[in-house]
Design an enzyme around this catalytic site. Structure first.
Site, short mmCIF file in Angstrom:
data_model
loop_
_atom_site.label_atom_id
_atom_site.label_comp_id
_atom_site.label_asym_id
_atom_site.label_seq_id
_atom_site.Cartn_x
_atom_site.Cartn_y
_atom_site.Cartn_z
N ARG A 63 0.86 -1.20 0.00
CA ARG A 63 0.00 0.00 0.00
C ARG A 63 0.89 1.24 0.00
O ARG A 63 2.11 1.16 -0.07
CB ARG A 63 -0.91 -0.02 1.23
CG ARG A 63 -0.11 0.09 2.51
CD ARG A 63 -0.94 -0.10 3.75
NE ARG A 63 -0.15 0.26 4.92
CZ ARG A 63 -0.53 0.07 6.16
NH1 ARG A 63 -1.68 -0.51 6.41
NH2 ARG A 63 0.23 0.44 7.16
N TYR A 215 12.42 7.47 15.04
CA TYR A 215 12.09 7.53 13.61
C TYR A 215 13.06 8.46 12.89
O TYR A 215 13.64 8.12 11.86
CB TYR A 215 10.65 8.01 13.43
CG TYR A 215 10.19 8.03 11.99
CD1 TYR A 215 9.80 6.85 11.35
CD2 TYR A 215 10.16 9.21 11.26
CE1 TYR A 215 9.37 6.87 10.03
CE2 TYR A 215 9.74 9.23 9.94
CZ TYR A 215 9.34 8.06 9.33
OH TYR A 215 8.92 8.08 8.01
N LYS A 219 15.82 7.60 9.94
CA LYS A 219 15.75 8.18 8.59
C LYS A 219 17.00 8.99 8.25
O LYS A 219 17.43 9.01 7.11
CB LYS A 219 14.48 9.02 8.44
CG LYS A 219 13.19 8.17 8.50
CD LYS A 219 13.12 7.17 7.34
CE LYS A 219 11.86 6.37 7.32
NZ LYS A 219 11.74 5.49 6.14
N1 LIG Z 1 3.61 8.69 4.74
C1 LIG Z 1 4.51 9.63 4.99
O1 LIG Z 1 4.17 10.78 5.30
C2 LIG Z 1 5.96 9.34 4.87
C3 LIG Z 1 6.84 10.43 4.90
C4 LIG Z 1 8.20 10.20 4.80
C5 LIG Z 1 8.67 8.92 4.68
N2 LIG Z 1 7.80 7.87 4.66
C6 LIG Z 1 8.37 6.54 4.53
O2 LIG Z 1 7.84 5.96 3.36
C7 LIG Z 1 7.86 4.55 3.49
C8 LIG Z 1 6.50 4.00 3.11
O3 LIG Z 1 5.56 4.51 4.03
P1 LIG Z 1 4.02 4.70 3.72
O4 LIG Z 1 3.69 6.07 4.09
O5 LIG Z 1 3.70 4.18 2.37
O6 LIG Z 1 3.41 3.77 4.88
P2 LIG Z 1 2.47 2.50 4.84
O7 LIG Z 1 2.31 2.10 6.25
O8 LIG Z 1 1.26 2.77 4.05
O9 LIG Z 1 3.32 1.43 4.04
C9 LIG Z 1 4.46 0.85 4.59
C10 LIG Z 1 4.49 -0.60 4.17
O10 LIG Z 1 5.70 -1.18 4.66
C11 LIG Z 1 5.39 -2.46 5.16
N3 LIG Z 1 6.37 -2.84 6.18
C12 LIG Z 1 6.57 -2.23 7.37
N4 LIG Z 1 7.49 -2.88 8.08
C13 LIG Z 1 7.91 -3.91 7.31
C14 LIG Z 1 8.86 -4.94 7.50
N5 LIG Z 1 9.55 -5.07 8.64
N6 LIG Z 1 9.07 -5.80 6.49
C15 LIG Z 1 8.36 -5.72 5.35
N7 LIG Z 1 7.42 -4.79 5.13
C16 LIG Z 1 7.20 -3.89 6.10
C17 LIG Z 1 4.00 -2.31 5.76
O11 LIG Z 1 3.35 -3.56 5.93
C18 LIG Z 1 3.33 -1.40 4.76
O12 LIG Z 1 2.66 -2.11 3.74
C19 LIG Z 1 8.26 4.26 4.94
O13 LIG Z 1 9.63 3.98 4.99
C20 LIG Z 1 8.01 5.59 5.64
O14 LIG Z 1 8.81 5.77 6.76
C21 LIG Z 1 6.46 8.06 4.73
#
Ligand SMILES: NC(=O)c1ccc[n+]([C@@H]2O[C@H](COP(=O)([O-])OP(=O)(O)OC[C@H]3O[C@@H](n4cnc5c(N)ncnc54)[C@H](O)[C@@H]3O)[C@@H](O)[C@H]2O)c1
Length: 332
Positions: A63, A215, A219
């Protein structure tokens, strides 16, 4: 995207959101902000099938950002292997777990773009499991060209109230897990003298985060990992770069713990009522966003990743690419 309950097909995402802005064509792109601050872009696919035949591995593919990028990679001609844990990562995070059905749905979206799809349900903290997946992917496709090391988790806890586990889940999943993905897949790229690695860091890896030190540290660590890997792998034709997302509209950000954090940053006290806090967080985030966007659509991350995965980026390595709705203007 699915985070607000709407189901979107890959084609809908592509036609509404996915356009790739090459520098020469930027002038042909029209941008119009709506009330949400989301941007509606010209429906022009400027890069075409720039990744034709490439094999791309995407972690966190069930997702959010991982899904949006997986679909965009397929739209650009790549075959995609999606990896996700599809389970609760740790109860300390307020983020809802992703499911196997969601990972399969990403697969359907990739296939509807013409890409082949394979998936692995595994935890990226488990290096041997990643190595087995890499071996299988290489045996089947004969090459692994692109790694989008994106999976991650987020939780908030004041530094002085933390238990060891609060620290470790985020360092282990985000930093060690991302390094694990690189260690499992990069050897195949080195062997073929070609590869593209893009890691997802965060704007919270460019500045501090109130009550989010683990976190933020994980990062920032990914940026150090990326720069070091770029030095080591460059001579083998492998580039390594980071995507730096701002605040993106995914399940990672759309829950009470995250709304409360946004309100605390704004000097407000959360009520504990999800709907009330969501609306207050929306206003607070929108007013502080340079481009007036409370949450950015995850599909907006795709153009940078597709570019970095392409031959056009052959001279780009060791770099961070921000897609933050202007938040980057606050960072040195
Ligand atoms: N959403 C934001 O605002 C945002 C901002 C900056 C960075 N990020 C980074 O972007 C990346 C994706 O986040 P997102 O927003 O799509 O979140 P999300 O929660 O929708 O998706 C993250 C996905 O990673 C999977 N996941 C988590 N831990 C895991 C593991 N140990 N092994 C395998 N899969 C794992 C989850 O099951 C999930 O499907 C992450 O690294 C997050 O830190 C997100």
């Amino acid at each position: 995207m699915q985070s607000n309950g709407k189901q979107e097909t890959a084609k809908a995402i592509v036609s509404r959101r996915f356009f790739l802005a090459g520098s020469a064509a930027l002038s042909a792109v029209s941008l119009t902000g709506n009330m949400e601050g989301q941007m509606t872009q010209a429906k022009t696919d400027l890069w075409g099938r720039i990744l034709n035949g490439r094999v791309a591995v995407v972690t966190g593919a069930a997702r959010g950002i991982g899904r949006a990028v997986a679909v965009a990679l397929a739209h650009s001609g790549a075959n995609v292997v999606g990896i996700d844990i599809c389970a609760v990562v740790d109860p300390r995070s307020g983020v809802e777990p992703a499911s196997r059905a969601e990972l399969d749905q990403t697969g359907e979206m990739v296939k509807s773009e013409g890409g082949q799809w394979r998936s692995f349900v595994l935890d990226q903290r488990d290096l041997p499991a990643l190595r087995i997946a890499a071996e299988k992917i290489n045996a089947e496709f004969g090459h692994i060209d692109i790694l989008f090391a994106n999976a991650g988790i987020q939780a908030f806890r004041p530094l002085l109230e933390m238990e060891d586990a609060d620290w470790h889940i985020q360092i282990d999943v985000n930093l060690t897990g991302t390094a694990n993905a690189l260690r499992a897949f990069a050897p195949y790229m080195v062997q073929q003298n070609h590869g593209r690695i893009i890691m997802t860091t965060s704007t919270q890896g460019r500045h501090g985060t109130l009550n989010g030190s683990a976190y933020s540290a994980s990062k920032w660590g990914i940026i150090g990992l990326m720069k070091s890997a770029a030095m080591e792998l460059g001579r083998h034709g492998v580039t390594v770069n980071c995507l730096v997302p701002g605040l993106i509209d995914t399940p990672l950000t759309r829950h009470e713990e995250r709304y409360a954090q946004a309100l605390q940053v704004a000097g407000r006290t959360p009520t504990g009522d999800k709907a009330v806090d969501e609306e207050a967080a929306r206003k607070a985030l929108q007013s502080k966003s340079i481009l007036g966007v409370p949450w950015i659509d995850p599909a907006e991350m795709a153009p940078v990743v597709v570019f970095l995965a392409s031959d056009a980026a052959r001279m780009v390595s060791g770099a961070t690419y921000d897609v933050t709705g202007g938040d980057s203007a606050n960072n040195v």
